[in-house]
Design an enzyme around this catalytic site. Structure first.
Site, PDB file in Angstrom:
ATOM      1  CD  GLN A  10     -36.770  -8.155  12.751  1.00  0.00           C
ATOM      2  OE1 GLN A  10     -37.002  -8.128  11.543  1.00  0.00           O
ATOM      3  NE2 GLN A  10     -36.460  -9.241  13.402  1.00  0.00           N
ATOM      4  CB  SER A  11     -38.529  -3.878   7.530  1.00  0.00           C
ATOM      5  OG  SER A  11     -37.322  -4.292   6.997  1.00  0.00           O
ATOM      6  CB  THR A  12     -42.887  -3.750   9.287  1.00  0.00           C
ATOM      7  OG1 THR A  12     -42.848  -5.155   9.469  1.00  0.00           O
ATOM      8  CG2 THR A  12     -42.640  -3.418   7.843  1.00  0.00           C
TER       9      THR A  12
END
Ligand SMILES: [Zn+2]
Length: 696
Positions: free
Chosen positions: A24-26
């Protein structure tokens, strides 16, 4: 489709592991978008359905909370290396394009997968990158994903820019400013925060220097707020000591002057994958709207502060810290390290006797935290000593000796080579001998055969070592100098001292020469100055220099003069001593000729025994004592002195004197007479009339 899938998954794939990559990116996505994470983990069941056992499915989720655009994703690197080593039978990911968000990484992964016959699986199906069709499809997915990212970013960026142009973009405010409930930027309602910032601006206005502001905060033990920008405590205030860079940040930030700005910084991605933040000059800022909100200072004040900071930056010269040699005369600029703390030392100049005198100072820590300077070392003596050392190190004689030694070594090369080769031949012979012995033995006699084999092995090892040693030494010795190289070196050596001493050579060129020869110099100031000089070639030299005299020490009267004054005091007054010293051509420390006041001051300053005391020690009497001894009035004593009937020695410039005690020949008041004198030649003078007679 299912058939197709099962055709692709072979037994050879099932023997290897299945890798499930979750990302998940952030961090916010990790917390909020849990559905997606669940779906990603759900792929594990799919791997099981395809025939992998539970324990063969390895989940890589170390990149949770990291953007796909970042280059240091540890998990992704691990995935690539596992695939590359052929440990992976299949790689699973939610949309495969999510595996790598930049298309270069993605295509590289596809290629490695194709080479190691690794399958790729997402929610849509299973792909074999070795097949042209699958590979094209996967490639397309990657490209789409990158394009999607681009469009998204462009749209976001466009929105941000539009808002920024209007001055409506909300940005994290610097400490001391907060958004109120209406979305307007106002001064922080926290009184303490407000006071701190007001104090900072007022102190800078008073002192005009960021460093003095830090120092004042230090002296008053003030704590300053800063806002925590990331981590679990994001947005909270932290209190701590004020440092130099923080003062500069506050002073340079136009938001404190109530201005809205956008585009003060620009991020650049460099070749090594790191992002660098650069400050942009004011005319390149995208938006600057003065008076957009409340501030601590006015815009005029802000401009004034900027100007002051710029001026002092030029005067103190932050740019002198690093970089190429500059025009100043300090020879070791940029090369000196502090012997106490190991930091790089900076150069500052002050004028002395009409010239610029360099000083090496270790002051960065002191400036940053408002503390004291670590050490300051006067540079003039150091530069001279280093110059002499260089000229000495690079002179033709020294080099000639080095080259001669080199020649000598070369001439011995053949001889040594021959000897070393004999060593190899000997090892060869012994090895051959061991081999033959082993061959000759009856193979059934295991005991003997084993020991002979071990012996042979040992000899083989010795032979290979001898070979290696031989070739290593040979290579070392064959690094010979040609005649041409020799001449060039010698020519340089004779050129160097000439060039160094040539007054036409600029300081900058001299510093360039130093940089070619020296790595760095470590300075330490103690009772004397010690220099550890590292040459480029790795040689080290240590120099010890005396501390240069302080300026008052330069004006000290030489001790020989003081000794002379001490000697003369026995027989002369200050006035006389001044005359004597002047006729001998002696001068004071400042180079002036002597006067009686100066001599008197030196007597006082050096605590020489005053002439009065010396005379008293020799038994000389004061006027009062003479009066008592001679039983006459003081006036009579003075008259007798003038007549030469008594002896006296002056001890000051005001005709004050001490009297020699009257001897047998001294005049006396004869008993019974009113006044009688015995002059030095034995005549008696009984009264004033006779005195006159005596005179005639
Ligand atoms: Zn230091």
């Amino acid at each position: 489709m299912m058939n197709d899938v099962h055709e692709k998954v072979q037994a050879s794939h099932l023997k290897r592991n299945a890798y499930l990559y979750v990302r998940q990116s952030t961090l916010r996505q990790v917390f909020e978008n849990t559905e997606s994470t669940k779906r990603q983990y759900g792929l594990r069941q799919r791997a099981v359905a395809l025939g992998w056992t539970e324990e063969r499915v390895i989940v890589i989720d170390t990149d949770l909370g990291q953007s796909g655009a970042s280059t240091d994703r540890e998990g992704f690197q691990r995935l690539v290396s596992e695939v590359g080593m052929g440990h992976a039978g299949i790689v699973l990911g939610l949309e495969v394009s999510r595996l790598a968000r930049n298309s270069m990484d993605w295509h590289r992964l596809l290629e490695i997968c194709a080479l190691t016959a690794t399958l790729i699986c997402d929610e849509d199906g299973v792909y074999d990158p070795a097949h042209f069709n699958d590979r094209m499809l996967l490639g397309l997915k990657g490209t789409m994903s990158e394009a999607e990212l681009h469009v998204l970013r462009a749209r976001l960026q466009g929105g941000i820019l539009n808002k920024a142009r209007r001055g409506e973009l909300e940005m994290p405010p610097p400490v001391g400013l907060v958004y109120n409930s209406d979305g307007a930027l106002v001064l922080d309602p926290d009184r303490q925060v407000q006071c701190c910032l007001k104090w900072l601006f007022a102190t800078f206005a008073r002192t005009g220097s960021a460093r003095a502001t830090v120092k004042a905060a230090q002296d008053e033990h003030l704590a300053f707020p800063r806002r925590c920008l990331r981590g679990a405590h994001k947005g909270e205030l932290l209190w701590g000591g004020l440092d130099h860079s923080q003062v500069l940040r506050v002073l340079h930030n136009p938001r404190y002057a109530g201005a809205f700005v956008y585009g003060r910084y620009r991020t650049r991605r460099s070749v090594d994958g790191l992002t660098r933040v650069q400050r942009t000059p004011r005319d390149e800022w995208l938006t600057l709207i003065p008076g957009a909100h409340e501030g601590y200072i006015s815009w005029d004040e802000y401009e004034r502060n900027e100007l002051r900071l710029r001026e002092s930056a030029q005067a103190i010269g932050a740019d002198r810290r690093r970089g190429p040699p500059r025009e100043g005369p300090a020879l070791l600029q940029g090369l000196v390290l502090c012997g106490r703390c190991g930091m790089r030392m900076t150069v500052r100049y002050h004028s002395r006797l009409g010239g610029l005198c360099p000083e090496y100072a270790c002051q960065r820590e002191g400036i940053q935290h408002g503390g004291t300077v670590c050490q300051v070392v006067p540079g003039a003596g150091i530069d001279q000593a280093v110059g002499e050392l260089l000229v000495e190190a690079v002179n033709p004689v020294a080099l000639e000796v080095t080259l001669a030694v080199q020649c000598e070594l070369q001439s011995r090369f053949e001889e040594a080579d021959h000897l070393r080769h004999a060593q190899v031949e000997r090892a060869q012979y012994e090895c051959e001998l061991a081999r033959r012995r082993y061959m000759r033995v009856d193979p059934d006699n295991r005991l003997v055969a084993d020991s002979l084999e071990a012996h042979w092995n040992e000899k083989l090892r010795a032979l290979s070592e001898a070979h290696e040693e031989y070739s290593r030494c040979r290579e070392q010795d064959t690094r010979v100098l040609t005649n041409e190289q020799r001449n060039v070196i010698l020519a340089l050596a004779s050129d160097f001292p000439r060039l160094w001493r040539d007054p036409g050579t600029s300081d900058r060129d001299r510093k360039r020469m130093v940089r070619l020869l020296l790595e760095d110099v470590t300075l330490n100031r103690d009772e004397q100055i010690s220099l550890q000089i590292r040459f480029k070639g790795g040689a080290n030299r240590t120099l010890l220099l005396p501390l240069p005299l302080r300026s008052w020490q330069l004006h000290v009267t030489p001790s020989a003069v003081i000794d002379e004054i001490n000697r003369l005091l026995d027989d002369h007054t200050a006035q006389e001593i001044a005359v004597i010293l002047n006729t001998r051509g002696m001068t004071s420390g400042a180079g002036a000729s002597f006067r009686s006041q100066l001599v008197a001051r030196l007597v006082r300053d050096y605590r020489l025994k005053p002439r009065y005391d010396r005379l008293r020690e020799r038994g000389l009497l004061t006027l009062q004592e003479m009066v008592d001894v001679l039983q006459v009035t003081p006036t009579t004593v003075k008259i007798w002195l003038r007549r030469g009937l008594l002896r006296a020695h002056a001890y000051s410039g005001k005709n004050e004197c001490l009297y020699e005690p009257p001897g047998d020949n001294a005049p006396r008041k004869a008993p019974g007479t009113k006044l009688s004198l015995r002059c030095l030649d034995g005549k008696l003078l009984s009264d004033r009339a006779k005195e006159v007679q005596y005179e005639t």
